[in-house]
Scaffold this motif. Structure first.
Motif, PDB file in Angstrom:
ATOM      1  N   GLY A  50     -25.806  23.382  29.678  1.00  0.00           N
ATOM      2  CA  GLY A  50     -26.616  22.400  29.606  1.00  0.00           C
ATOM      3  C   GLY A  50     -25.652  21.264  29.179  1.00  0.00           C
ATOM      4  O   GLY A  50     -24.942  20.546  30.054  1.00  0.00           O
ATOM      5  N   GLY A  51     -25.740  20.888  27.935  1.00  0.00           N
ATOM      6  CA  GLY A  51     -24.749  20.002  27.266  1.00  0.00           C
ATOM      7  C   GLY A  51     -24.572  20.234  25.721  1.00  0.00           C
ATOM      8  O   GLY A  51     -25.041  21.451  25.329  1.00  0.00           O
ATOM      9  N   ILE A  52     -24.160  19.128  25.169  1.00  0.00           N
ATOM     10  CA  ILE A  52     -24.058  19.258  23.801  1.00  0.00           C
ATOM     11  C   ILE A  52     -25.067  18.098  23.071  1.00  0.00           C
ATOM     12  O   ILE A  52     -25.609  17.320  23.565  1.00  0.00           O
ATOM     13  N   THR A  53     -25.461  18.647  21.964  1.00  0.00           N
ATOM     14  CA  THR A  53     -26.315  17.771  20.841  1.00  0.00           C
ATOM     15  C   THR A  53     -25.071  17.567  19.651  1.00  0.00           C
ATOM     16  O   THR A  53     -24.691  18.513  19.228  1.00  0.00           O
ATOM     17  N   GLU A  54     -25.208  16.274  19.264  1.00  0.00           N
ATOM     18  CA  GLU A  54     -24.096  16.095  17.982  1.00  0.00           C
ATOM     19  C   GLU A  54     -25.213  15.510  17.028  1.00  0.00           C
ATOM     20  O   GLU A  54     -26.484  14.925  17.411  1.00  0.00           O
ATOM     21  N   TYR A  55     -24.953  16.254  15.963  1.00  0.00           N
ATOM     22  CA  TYR A  55     -25.681  16.033  14.690  1.00  0.00           C
ATOM     23  C   TYR A  55     -25.058  15.310  13.715  1.00  0.00           C
ATOM     24  O   TYR A  55     -23.628  15.588  13.473  1.00  0.00           O
ATOM     25  N   TYR A  56     -25.808  14.488  12.698  1.00  0.00           N
ATOM     26  CA  TYR A  56     -24.964  13.999  11.436  1.00  0.00           C
ATOM     27  C   TYR A  56     -25.811  14.136  10.383  1.00  0.00           C
ATOM     28  O   TYR A  56     -27.129  14.739  10.763  1.00  0.00           O
ATOM     29  N   PHE A  57     -25.260  14.417   9.194  1.00  0.00           N
ATOM     30  CA  PHE A  57     -25.849  14.410   7.888  1.00  0.00           C
ATOM     31  C   PHE A  57     -26.443  13.204   7.594  1.00  0.00           C
ATOM     32  O   PHE A  57     -25.463  12.084   7.324  1.00  0.00           O
TER      33      PHE A  57
END
Length: 91
Positions: A50-57
């Protein structure tokens, strides 16, 4: 509400979604993370990346999706559910 996965186009098996790996975001100094998603059929082994998911705090130190434009889980589901005979992403 989570989008439903279509059956495997080759064997009709029940598809599953998974995150293949989680890694730190290269450009982040805050410990942000990237998750790589795919959908696969455990019956015959067919897999669609699929793809990527970017997460931040956030301020409460909880992981939050950076942007819906980088929702790899959603993109993996759309890619899996796309069929040649209908040309639509979700039909």
């Amino acid at each position: 509400m989570a989008e439903e996965l279509k059956p495997c186009p080759f064997c009709g098996g029940e598809a599953r979604i998974q995150h293949d790996r989680i890694e730190p975001c290269r450009n982040s100094e805050n410990g942000d993370l990237i998750t790589h998603w795919s959908v696969y059929c455990p019956n015959c082994g067919t897999k669609k990346e699929g793809g990527i998911t970017e997460y931040y705090f956030n301020n409460e130190e909880k992981l939050v999706i950076q942007s819906d434009n980088f929702n790899g889980r959603k993109k993996a589901i759309e890619a899996w559910n796309r069929r040649v005979n209908n040309g639509s992403k979700t039909d």
